[in-house]
Design a protein around this motif. Structure first.
Motif, PDB file in Angstrom:
ATOM      1  N   LYS A   1      44.404  44.954  35.066  1.00 58.87           N
ATOM      2  CA  LYS A   1      43.615  44.182  36.024  1.00 58.87           C
ATOM      3  C   LYS A   1      42.319  43.726  35.353  1.00 58.87           C
ATOM      4  N   ALA A   2      42.221  42.432  35.094  1.00 55.55           N
ATOM      5  CA  ALA A   2      41.078  41.935  34.325  1.00 55.55           C
ATOM      6  C   ALA A   2      40.179  41.001  35.122  1.00 55.55           C
ATOM      7  N   VAL A   3      40.653  40.521  36.275  1.00 61.74           N
ATOM      8  CA  VAL A   3      39.876  39.568  37.075  1.00 61.74           C
ATOM      9  C   VAL A   3      39.463  40.229  38.386  1.00 61.74           C
ATOM     10  N   CYS A   4      38.160  40.260  38.636  1.00 59.99           N
ATOM     11  CA  CYS A   4      37.622  40.895  39.843  1.00 59.99           C
ATOM     12  C   CYS A   4      36.917  39.840  40.699  1.00 59.99           C
ATOM     13  N   VAL A   5      37.349  39.681  41.945  1.00 60.88           N
ATOM     14  CA  VAL A   5      36.755  38.707  42.870  1.00 60.88           C
ATOM     15  C   VAL A   5      36.071  39.471  44.007  1.00 60.88           C
ATOM     16  N   LYS A   6      34.766  39.175  44.234  1.00 51.61           N
ATOM     17  CA  LYS A   6      34.041  39.853  45.310  1.00 51.61           C
ATOM     18  C   LYS A   6      33.117  38.880  46.025  1.00 51.61           C
ATOM     19  N   ASN A   7      32.906  39.146  47.302  1.00 48.75           N
ATOM     20  CA  ASN A   7      31.975  38.346  48.104  1.00 48.75           C
ATOM     21  C   ASN A   7      30.856  39.255  48.620  1.00 48.75           C
ATOM     22  N   PHE A   8      29.625  38.717  48.679  1.00 43.86           N
ATOM     23  CA  PHE A   8      28.454  39.502  49.088  1.00 43.86           C
ATOM     24  C   PHE A   8      27.709  38.794  50.218  1.00 43.86           C
ATOM     25  N   LYS A   9      26.845  39.557  50.890  1.00 44.28           N
ATOM     26  CA  LYS A   9      26.080  38.984  52.001  1.00 44.28           C
ATOM     27  C   LYS A   9      25.109  37.907  51.527  1.00 44.28           C
ATOM     28  N   ASN A  10      24.464  38.149  50.386  1.00 41.67           N
ATOM     29  CA  ASN A  10      23.475  37.198  49.876  1.00 41.67           C
ATOM     30  C   ASN A  10      23.367  37.320  48.362  1.00 41.67           C
ATOM     31  N   GLN A  11      22.547  36.451  47.772  1.00 45.76           N
ATOM     32  CA  GLN A  11      22.404  36.432  46.321  1.00 45.76           C
ATOM     33  C   GLN A  11      21.809  37.719  45.776  1.00 45.76           C
ATOM     34  N   ARG A  12      20.860  38.286  46.518  1.00 48.80           N
ATOM     35  CA  ARG A  12      20.200  39.495  46.027  1.00 48.80           C
ATOM     36  C   ARG A  12      21.212  40.627  45.860  1.00 48.80           C
ATOM     37  N   GLU A  13      22.104  40.788  46.851  1.00 46.52           N
ATOM     38  CA  GLU A  13      23.145  41.812  46.745  1.00 46.52           C
ATOM     39  C   GLU A  13      24.120  41.484  45.615  1.00 46.52           C
ATOM     40  N   GLN A  14      24.444  40.220  45.495  1.00 44.38           N
ATOM     41  CA  GLN A  14      25.337  39.783  44.424  1.00 44.38           C
ATOM     42  C   GLN A  14      24.743  40.145  43.068  1.00 44.38           C
ATOM     43  N   ASN A  15      23.460  39.843  42.880  1.00 47.94           N
ATOM     44  CA  ASN A  15      22.805  40.113  41.604  1.00 47.94           C
ATOM     45  C   ASN A  15      22.712  41.615  41.316  1.00 47.94           C
ATOM     46  N   LEU A  16      22.506  42.409  42.358  1.00 45.21           N
ATOM     47  CA  LEU A  16      22.469  43.860  42.171  1.00 45.21           C
ATOM     48  C   LEU A  16      23.822  44.381  41.683  1.00 45.21           C
ATOM     49  N   ALA A  17      24.909  43.754  42.171  1.00 47.15           N
ATOM     50  CA  ALA A  17      26.245  44.132  41.705  1.00 47.15           C
ATOM     51  C   ALA A  17      26.419  43.771  40.229  1.00 47.15           C
ATOM     52  N   VAL A  18      25.879  42.614  39.832  1.00 48.54           N
ATOM     53  CA  VAL A  18      25.917  42.221  38.416  1.00 48.54           C
ATOM     54  C   VAL A  18      25.159  43.251  37.575  1.00 48.54           C
ATOM     55  N   ILE A  19      23.967  43.625  38.035  1.00 53.22           N
ATOM     56  CA  ILE A  19      23.140  44.584  37.307  1.00 53.22           C
ATOM     57  C   ILE A  19      23.848  45.941  37.183  1.00 53.22           C
ATOM     58  N   GLU A  20      24.464  46.381  38.267  1.00 58.00           N
ATOM     59  CA  GLU A  20      25.198  47.644  38.233  1.00 58.00           C
ATOM     60  C   GLU A  20      26.353  47.567  37.238  1.00 58.00           C
ATOM     61  N   GLY A  21      27.037  46.419  37.210  1.00 51.21           N
ATOM     62  CA  GLY A  21      28.138  46.232  36.260  1.00 51.21           C
ATOM     63  C   GLY A  21      27.657  46.261  34.818  1.00 51.21           C
ATOM     64  N   ILE A  22      26.512  45.645  34.568  1.00 52.94           N
ATOM     65  CA  ILE A  22      25.937  45.639  33.214  1.00 52.94           C
ATOM     66  C   ILE A  22      25.605  47.064  32.783  1.00 52.94           C
ATOM     67  N   ARG A  23      24.973  47.823  33.681  1.00 47.69           N
ATOM     68  CA  ARG A  23      24.572  49.198  33.350  1.00 47.69           C
ATOM     69  C   ARG A  23      25.797  50.084  33.088  1.00 47.69           C
ATOM     70  N   THR A  24      26.855  49.868  33.861  1.00 50.74           N
ATOM     71  CA  THR A  24      28.099  50.621  33.639  1.00 50.74           C
ATOM     72  C   THR A  24      28.694  50.296  32.276  1.00 50.74           C
TER      73      THR A  24
END
Length: 613
Positions: free
Chosen positions: A306-329
């Motif tokens: 599984k290489a493609v992950c699709v997600k929807n968020f309430k707003n950009q701030r939450e979306q960006n926090l998910a990006v940041i969490e992914g980077i840290r992981t």
């Protein structure tokens, strides 16, 4: 040859005559071009000096030359260069030009600034306006359009034509040429001087072109002339990655090749060595929805889960926090910041993410020039209103906003360095212009109201209560520009202000952000590693372990300006380019709300689930 696939071997062994090689993402086209050049020299006894290899950037040409030299184990006099470098060498021979004859960017800007000021045009950001005009002049030259038939997007048509004529006259008077002139002059030279054309036809009997999908009509016409009569023209590219329509490139030019050269060999490089299979499959489904393309299917040489992950968020701030969490992981698992890219449709999108990355001390590198939100002239207008509300009486602040919206106040009414509302209103009352004095009194009242508001409410009041939105509508009509682009800045500014209870805390945040951004820029100059923030255009040709594409929403991807089917197809090609930058993992994130506007997920996400036809 044992490490090559069948399509690569066919392309490398092709000898004489025209050949179109369709090479998808990660298909090893650079390897094919360098190995084919080696094949011509070692097995076909072609003189290395007879070979011209053309690509689009100086960096790509340098890399190609270095890889070829390493492959040969020695230097060989093959010419590697960009279109502009090759065409300029032709002009040097014909007209004895030197580097001194090429207009520098700062010279162009100063010439244009002087012309624009003579016409007393109304614009807010001079650099932005001049850049837009120079872009239009470039487009007119590249498509060889009669300027009399061109309708400017930035100023009245007759004014643009006069500016264009004056710009050309200024260059000629100084015996200067710009990069677009290199193409125009070479085309005219070859059309008028068959003896010189014949000389260059004999000079390079074998021509190889990389990234052929990026060629414009003028470049193509010149190349066709140079390749005659033998037509040993070997071109490599991918029409699905043609994303520079604003520079005159189009898939139709690539498709024209097989019509102009009916005997052309056509070879498909359909094995992707970059991305795991799911990324190749999903991106293939998306691009299959384009009609104007060579039909082809790529397969991956790499298996993956599984290489493609699709997600929807309430707003950009939450979306960006998910990006940041992914980077840290990713980093915690042993990855490097340089192995990650966050991709955007436009160069203004990364601004909020940049603020959040700084908060978490994540290093990043912006591959595009990111316009500063707080440096935009609209933001400066809003800040002037707020500064006056907070007690500023500086003349500069009043001059900035006194006619935004229109109040018919003259600059001559503000002669002192500091302003007093009552004295200012009295100036007009004494001159029997009570209606203007009343507007100054109203401005004083509005600023008093602003003094008690939180930043978010204040920006909203300036827009709706004071009438700044009305001013922007009038300005957009006058400049013949899309008002949506102006309101985007205001929407983003309002969203940025939302979390701050007062002006001082917002001001402190802005100052800290700008200081950290400056420090980040200095670190970037000394360090090479950081998460790449890039538009689709700037990411083309690059690859990363993990790629995040954010704001995958309608009106962004595809962009709201895309109306015609050919526009949508260009947007789909951009998205395809973005998807195929990923080697291991691809994250596609959308938001329900962006800058307080409700948004729908992009149609491309649905297209990704099934091949068309």
């Amino acid at each position: 040859m044992e490490e090559l696939n069948e399509g690569q071997i066919q392309a490398i062994k092709h000898f004489r005559g025209p050949c179109l090689t369709l090479a998808g993402p990660g298909a090893g086209k650079t390897k094919v071009i360098t190995l084919r050049t080696k094949e011509l020299i070692e097995n076909r006894q072609v003189n290395p000096a007879d070979i011209l290899v053309v690509t689009f950037t100086k960096a790509a040409a340098t890399e190609m030359r270095e890889r070829f030299t390493k492959l040969m184990g020695r230097r060989a006099p093959v010419t590697f260069g960009t279109f502009h470098a090759v065409f300029f060498s032709i002009l040097k021979y014909a007209y004895h030009y030197t580097a001194e004859n090429i207009v520098r960017e700062e010279q162009k800007f100063l010439l244009m600034r002087d012309m624009v000021r003579r016409f007393h045009l109304d614009y807010e950001d001079e650099n932005e306006f001049i850049g837009a005009l120079l872009g239009e002049i470039s487009m007119v030259k590249n498509v060889r359009m009669d300027v009399g038939n061109y309708y400017s997007r930035n100023c009245p048509e007759d004014t643009f034509r006069k500016i264009y004529a004056q710009y050309e006259k200024a260059l000629r008077g100084r015996r200067l040429i710009d990069f677009d002139d290199m193409l125009v002059y070479t085309y005219e030279l070859f059309s008028q001087r068959k003896d010189i054309l014949s000389l260059w036809q004999r000079r390079y009997p074998f021509i190889l072109i990389d990234e052929y999908q990026d060629i414009n009509q003028l470049q193509y016409e010149i190349v066709k002339m140079m390749a005659k009569p033998q037509n040993n023209l070997f071109v490599v590219g991918d029409d699905d990655q043609s994303i520079y329509r604003f520079r005159g490139a189009a898939p139709q030019i690539m498709q024209m090749f097989t019509k102009d050269y009916k005997d052309a060999a056509q070879i498909l490089l359909d094995v992707n060595y970059r991305s795991v299979s799911e990324i190749v499959e999903k991106s293939g489904y998306v691009i299959s929805h384009n009609q104007n393309r060579f039909v082809k299917k790529a397969v991956s040489a790499r298996r993956g889960g599984k290489a493609v992950c699709v997600k929807n968020f309430k707003n950009q701030r939450e979306q960006n926090l998910a990006v940041i969490e992914g980077i840290r992981t990713f980093i915690a698992q042993g990855g490097s910041y340089g192995g990650i890219a966050v991709l955007f449709r436009t160069n203004t999108q990364p601004r909020l993410l940049m603020e959040q990355l700084l908060e978490y001390n994540i290093p990043f590198q912006a591959r595009d020039k990111i316009p500063g939100l707080y440096d935009h002239w609209i933001a400066k207008d809003i800040f002037s209103y707020i500064k006056i509300a907070m007690g500023s009486r500086e003349r500069a602040d009043f001059l900035r906003i006194m006619n935004k919206p229109k109040r018919y106040i003259g600059r001559d009414s503000l002669e002192e360095r500091t302003v007093a509302f009552d004295v200012w209103a009295d100036y007009y009352a004494k001159n029997e212009q009570e209606w203007i004095a009343e507007r100054i009194d109203r401005l004083a009242y509005d600023c008093k109201m602003l003094s008690n508001m939180a930043p978010y409410a204040a920006v909203n009041y300036i827009r709706c209560g004071i009438g700044y939105d009305d001013y922007l509508n009038e300005y957009a009509d006058y400049r013949q520009i899309r008002r949506e682009e102006l309101f985007e800045v205001l929407d983003e500014l309002m969203e940025a202000a939302r979390t701050y209870p007062d002006y001082l805390s917002w001001k402190k945040h802005i100052e800290e952000y700008q200081r950290e951004l400056k420090e980040q820029g200095e670190r970037n100059r000394n360090e090479t590693e950081g998460v790449s923030l890039s538009t689709f255009h700037s990411a083309k040709g690059l690859e990363y372990d993990e790629v995040y594409i954010v704001d995958v929403n309608e009106k962004i991807m595809p962009y709201k300006k895309a109306v015609l089917e050919e526009d949508i197809e260009e947007e789909r090609r951009m998205f395809y380019v973005g998807m195929t930058r990923a080697r291991e993992r691809l994250y596609l994130y959308s938001s329900d709300r962006i800058n307080n506007h409700e948004m729908e997920p992009s149609r491309f996400l649905e297209e990704m689930e099934a091949k068309k036809g």
